[in-house]
Design an enzyme around this catalytic site. Sequence first.
Site, PDB file in Angstrom:
ATOM      1  N   CYS A 167       0.844  -1.197   0.000  1.00 15.63           N
ATOM      2  CA  CYS A 167       0.000   0.000   0.000  1.00 15.63           C
ATOM      3  C   CYS A 167       0.882   1.252   0.000  1.00 15.63           C
ATOM      4  CB  CYS A 167      -0.908   0.001   1.232  1.00 15.63           C
ATOM      5  SG  CYS A 167      -2.071   1.391   1.266  1.00 15.63           S
ATOM      6  N   ASP A 219       0.421   3.786   1.714  1.00 18.13           N
ATOM      7  CA  ASP A 219       0.392   4.365   3.058  1.00 18.13           C
ATOM      8  C   ASP A 219       1.810   4.649   3.585  1.00 18.13           C
ATOM      9  OD1 ASP A 219       0.168   4.564   6.007  1.00 18.13           O
ATOM     10  OD2 ASP A 219      -1.921   3.979   5.658  1.00 18.13           O
ATOM     11  N   ARG A 271       2.907   4.866   6.404  1.00 18.09           N
ATOM     12  CA  ARG A 271       3.292   4.117   7.611  1.00 18.09           C
ATOM     13  C   ARG A 271       3.761   2.703   7.294  1.00 18.09           C
ATOM     14  NH1 ARG A 271      -2.469   4.902  10.240  1.00 18.09           N
ATOM     15  NH2 ARG A 271      -2.906   4.322   8.089  1.00 18.09           N
ATOM     16  N   CYS A 312      -6.260  -0.230   6.850  1.00 17.96           N
ATOM     17  CA  CYS A 312      -5.961   0.430   5.572  1.00 17.96           C
ATOM     18  C   CYS A 312      -7.064   1.446   5.219  1.00 17.96           C
ATOM     19  CB  CYS A 312      -5.849  -0.627   4.468  1.00 17.96           C
ATOM     20  SG  CYS A 312      -5.470   0.081   2.852  1.00 17.96           S
ATOM     21  N   HIS A 337      -2.101  -4.114   4.913  1.00 11.62           N
ATOM     22  CA  HIS A 337      -1.899  -3.715   6.318  1.00 11.62           C
ATOM     23  C   HIS A 337      -3.247  -3.493   6.971  1.00 11.62           C
ATOM     24  CE1 HIS A 337      -2.715   0.702   5.878  1.00 11.62           C
ATOM     25  NE2 HIS A 337      -2.444   0.429   4.630  1.00 11.62           N
TER      26      HIS A 337
HETATM   27 CO    CO Z   1      -3.450   1.177   3.015  1.00 10.97          CO
END
Ligand code: CO
Length: 207
Positions: free
Chosen positions: A42, A44, A46, A101, A98
């Site tokens: 992803c 993302d 993080r 999400c 993750h």
């Molecule tokens: Co995500």
Amino acid sequence: MRTLPQLFENNRQWSARINLSDPGFFQRLVRQQTPDFLWIGCSDSRVPANQIVGLLPGELFVHRNVANLVIHSDMNCLSVIQYAVDVLKIRHIIVCGHYGCGGIRAAMESRPHGLIDNWLGHIRDIYHKRQDELMSIADQELRINRLCELNVEEQVKNVANTSIVQDAWRKGQTLIVHGWIYGISDGLLKDLGFSVSSAYDLKGLKK
Ligand code: CO
């Protein structure tokens, strides 16, 4: 908030640190990359691929998009997979989702989010396909997290069904597709246990 000059300063320090500990490091990378793994994760912030698995530049080939989707008509993702499999001869493709999400969460909401709803529609398809199981989970957060897992499973199947992976298996190339999930709250990875290493394995996964 960090400023752009800080990023350049960080970069100079990072480069100097690596040069100090391993003087030939960057020169070796100029000559070639020989990663053993393709990471499909992803976007993302993080979930930084290399850091999570402790790999250096040159060790992990990476593709990231919102909610780590592998769509059969996405030339961007398919091109990455093809280069990884045909040219780099990567042995492991890791689809890593993750928990928590934002893409999965947004796909489960009924309000509009603009253009990205066209992308999130792929996740809604999975939701509808697996809704009996998902509807039986009363807690909203747990339901989101379960869809995060189911999404990884579907994307593993999508990777395995690409002409690229199918051709590689037909040619006898060793290639394993893994489904992993990452916990933002504890920094730990979990293997979801549905790795596929052949067209035969894939049949067992089909629902
Ligand atoms: Co995500």
